[in-house]
Design a protein around this motif. Structure first.
Motif, mmCIF file in Angstrom:
data_model
loop_
_atom_site.group_PDB
_atom_site.id
_atom_site.type_symbol
_atom_site.label_atom_id
_atom_site.label_comp_id
_atom_site.label_asym_id
_atom_site.label_seq_id
_atom_site.Cartn_x
_atom_site.Cartn_y
_atom_site.Cartn_z
ATOM 1 N N GLN A 20 56.335 80.279 -38.412
ATOM 2 C CA GLN A 20 56.082 80.621 -37.015
ATOM 3 C C GLN A 20 57.000 79.848 -36.071
ATOM 4 O O GLN A 20 57.476 80.387 -35.073
ATOM 5 C CB GLN A 20 54.613 80.370 -36.664
ATOM 6 C CG GLN A 20 53.646 81.237 -37.438
ATOM 7 C CD GLN A 20 53.976 82.710 -37.331
ATOM 8 O OE1 GLN A 20 54.223 83.237 -36.255
ATOM 9 N NE2 GLN A 20 54.010 83.387 -38.472
ATOM 10 N N LEU A 24 59.856 81.155 -33.271
ATOM 11 C CA LEU A 24 60.040 80.713 -31.883
ATOM 12 C C LEU A 24 61.500 80.389 -31.596
ATOM 13 O O LEU A 24 61.982 80.576 -30.485
ATOM 14 C CB LEU A 24 59.181 79.473 -31.596
ATOM 15 C CG LEU A 24 57.693 79.698 -31.414
ATOM 16 C CD1 LEU A 24 56.989 78.364 -31.221
ATOM 17 C CD2 LEU A 24 57.427 80.611 -30.232
ATOM 18 N N TRP A 32 54.706 86.625 -27.985
ATOM 19 C CA TRP A 32 54.196 85.323 -28.410
ATOM 20 C C TRP A 32 55.145 84.208 -27.972
ATOM 21 O O TRP A 32 54.704 83.167 -27.498
ATOM 22 C CB TRP A 32 54.005 85.330 -29.923
ATOM 23 C CG TRP A 32 53.328 84.104 -30.426
ATOM 24 C CD1 TRP A 32 52.053 83.717 -30.175
ATOM 25 C CD2 TRP A 32 53.895 83.099 -31.267
ATOM 26 N NE1 TRP A 32 51.784 82.533 -30.813
ATOM 27 C CE2 TRP A 32 52.908 82.135 -31.490
ATOM 28 C CE3 TRP A 32 55.131 82.925 -31.852
ATOM 29 C CZ2 TRP A 32 53.115 81.014 -32.262
ATOM 30 C CZ3 TRP A 32 55.338 81.815 -32.633
ATOM 31 C CH2 TRP A 32 54.346 80.875 -32.830
ATOM 32 N N GLU A 33 56.427 84.430 -28.116
ATOM 33 C CA GLU A 33 57.405 83.415 -27.710
ATOM 34 C C GLU A 33 57.355 83.197 -26.207
ATOM 35 O O GLU A 33 57.439 82.062 -25.732
ATOM 36 C CB GLU A 33 58.808 83.847 -28.167
ATOM 37 C CG GLU A 33 59.857 82.777 -28.006
ATOM 38 C CD GLU A 33 60.592 82.846 -26.682
ATOM 39 O OE1 GLU A 33 61.160 81.824 -26.270
ATOM 40 O OE2 GLU A 33 60.590 83.920 -26.050
ATOM 41 N N MET A 36 54.198 81.050 -25.429
ATOM 42 C CA MET A 36 54.371 79.649 -25.829
ATOM 43 C C MET A 36 55.374 78.943 -24.915
ATOM 44 O O MET A 36 55.179 77.788 -24.540
ATOM 45 C CB MET A 36 54.816 79.563 -27.287
ATOM 46 C CG MET A 36 53.793 80.118 -28.275
ATOM 47 S SD MET A 36 52.171 79.358 -28.147
ATOM 48 C CE MET A 36 52.455 77.879 -29.078
ATOM 49 N N ARG A 37 56.457 79.625 -24.565
ATOM 50 C CA ARG A 37 57.448 79.020 -23.673
ATOM 51 C C ARG A 37 56.837 78.736 -22.306
ATOM 52 O O ARG A 37 57.045 77.668 -21.733
ATOM 53 C CB ARG A 37 58.670 79.912 -23.508
ATOM 54 C CG ARG A 37 59.701 79.217 -22.601
ATOM 55 C CD ARG A 37 60.894 80.028 -22.226
ATOM 56 N NE ARG A 37 61.456 80.745 -23.339
ATOM 57 C CZ ARG A 37 62.059 81.914 -23.205
ATOM 58 N NH1 ARG A 37 62.143 82.497 -22.035
ATOM 59 N NH2 ARG A 37 62.575 82.514 -24.248
ATOM 60 N N LYS A 39 53.813 78.100 -21.499
ATOM 61 C CA LYS A 39 52.829 77.018 -21.528
ATOM 62 C C LYS A 39 53.419 75.667 -21.914
ATOM 63 O O LYS A 39 53.063 74.645 -21.335
ATOM 64 C CB LYS A 39 51.703 77.369 -22.498
ATOM 65 C CG LYS A 39 50.615 76.301 -22.557
ATOM 66 C CD LYS A 39 49.328 76.851 -23.069
ATOM 67 C CE LYS A 39 48.282 75.799 -23.259
ATOM 68 N NZ LYS A 39 47.753 75.218 -22.066
ATOM 69 N N TYR A 40 54.350 75.630 -22.882
ATOM 70 C CA TYR A 40 54.751 74.356 -23.465
ATOM 71 C C TYR A 40 56.196 73.928 -23.208
ATOM 72 O O TYR A 40 56.497 72.742 -23.267
ATOM 73 C CB TYR A 40 54.494 74.363 -24.972
ATOM 74 C CG TYR A 40 53.037 74.450 -25.309
ATOM 75 C CD1 TYR A 40 52.191 73.379 -25.067
ATOM 76 C CD2 TYR A 40 52.499 75.605 -25.846
ATOM 77 C CE1 TYR A 40 50.843 73.455 -25.362
ATOM 78 C CE2 TYR A 40 51.150 75.690 -26.148
ATOM 79 C CZ TYR A 40 50.329 74.611 -25.894
ATOM 80 O OH TYR A 40 48.998 74.682 -26.189
ATOM 81 N N PHE A 46 62.402 75.464 -27.739
ATOM 82 C CA PHE A 46 61.395 74.941 -28.654
ATOM 83 C C PHE A 46 61.851 73.654 -29.340
ATOM 84 O O PHE A 46 61.068 72.722 -29.504
ATOM 85 C CB PHE A 46 61.043 76.005 -29.704
ATOM 86 C CG PHE A 46 60.116 75.492 -30.767
ATOM 87 C CD1 PHE A 46 58.788 75.222 -30.477
ATOM 88 C CD2 PHE A 46 60.572 75.265 -32.051
ATOM 89 C CE1 PHE A 46 57.929 74.748 -31.455
ATOM 90 C CE2 PHE A 46 59.727 74.784 -33.038
ATOM 91 C CZ PHE A 46 58.403 74.521 -32.733
ATOM 92 N N THR A 58 47.125 74.604 -32.309
ATOM 93 C CA THR A 58 48.267 75.402 -32.771
ATOM 94 C C THR A 58 49.582 74.729 -32.408
ATOM 95 O O THR A 58 50.496 74.637 -33.238
ATOM 96 C CB THR A 58 48.213 76.812 -32.163
ATOM 97 O OG1 THR A 58 46.989 77.429 -32.522
ATOM 98 C CG2 THR A 58 49.380 77.657 -32.622
ATOM 99 N N TRP A 59 49.684 74.257 -31.169
ATOM 100 C CA TRP A 59 50.923 73.615 -30.729
ATOM 101 C C TRP A 59 51.187 72.333 -31.515
ATOM 102 O O TRP A 59 52.319 72.046 -31.883
ATOM 103 C CB TRP A 59 50.882 73.328 -29.232
ATOM 104 C CG TRP A 59 52.163 72.768 -28.715
ATOM 105 C CD1 TRP A 59 52.378 71.516 -28.243
ATOM 106 C CD2 TRP A 59 53.430 73.439 -28.645
ATOM 107 N NE1 TRP A 59 53.689 71.353 -27.864
ATOM 108 C CE2 TRP A 59 54.355 72.530 -28.108
ATOM 109 C CE3 TRP A 59 53.876 74.706 -28.986
ATOM 110 C CZ2 TRP A 59 55.701 72.851 -27.899
ATOM 111 C CZ3 TRP A 59 55.204 75.032 -28.772
ATOM 112 C CH2 TRP A 59 56.089 74.105 -28.232
ATOM 113 N N LEU A 62 52.646 73.405 -34.802
ATOM 114 C CA LEU A 62 54.034 73.854 -34.653
ATOM 115 C C LEU A 62 54.985 72.679 -34.467
ATOM 116 O O LEU A 62 56.115 72.701 -34.973
ATOM 117 C CB LEU A 62 54.154 74.831 -33.481
ATOM 118 C CG LEU A 62 53.514 76.194 -33.693
ATOM 119 C CD1 LEU A 62 53.474 76.971 -32.391
ATOM 120 C CD2 LEU A 62 54.266 76.966 -34.764
#
Length: 154
Positions: A20, A24, A32-33, A36-37, A39-40, A46, A58-59, A62
């Motif tokens: 996964q 990313l 999904w990418e 995640m981008r 939020k994080y 990444f 989850t983070w 990862l």
């Protein structure tokens, strides 16, 4: 002795998280990418993202998987604009993929594109002035495409 044959569930989980994490890095543009981008790592990528103050489970997984990816990931040089000389793993034929030559002051953020000539190939003068002779040979052995596509992870 039977069973499903899983030896170590922790390593198996890390392998699945690594897949996964690889998505990313390589498959930008999917939903999904984007989530995640947002939020994080809204201002970066990444591979340079931080764990943050209140990360999800989850983070955290990862980020653990990213450490595994870093050991085997390399950059394939195209135009050299997104690859940093001293920070990224882009040098083939070495264990780490990173340049070990001492960094000259003011060149910490040097990009590989600054080592390329305007014609096809490397700027021999610039490369030999910055690196030790055996690293210079290694760099000059990298073939550069005349089409100059974007740098990619492999």
């Amino acid at each position: 002795m039977g069973g499903m044959g899983f030896r170590d569930f922790q390593l198996f989980n890390l392998a699945l998280l690594g897949k996964q994490a690889w998505r990313l890095v390589t498959e930008t543009g999917n939903l999904w990418e984007h989530i995640m981008r947002a939020k994080y790592y809204p201002d970066g990528e990444f591979m340079t993202a931080q764990l943050g103050a209140n990360p999800s489970y989850t983070w955290r997984g990862l980020m653990e998987a990213r450490a595994v990816l870093e050991t085997g990931m390399r950059r394939r040089i195209g135009d050299g604009k997104s690859t940093r000389v001293w920070r990224d793993a882009w040098l083939p034929g070495t264990n780490t993929g990173r340049v070990i030559s001492p960094c000259v002051n003011g060149n910490e953020n040097l990009r590989v594109c600054e080592l390329l000539s305007e014609q096809v190939g490397w700027n021999l003068e610039r490369v030999s002035s910055l690196f030790l002779p055996f690293k210079t040979e290694r760099i000059l052995s990298i073939r550069v495409s005349q089409h100059r596509p974007m740098d990619i992870w492999y």
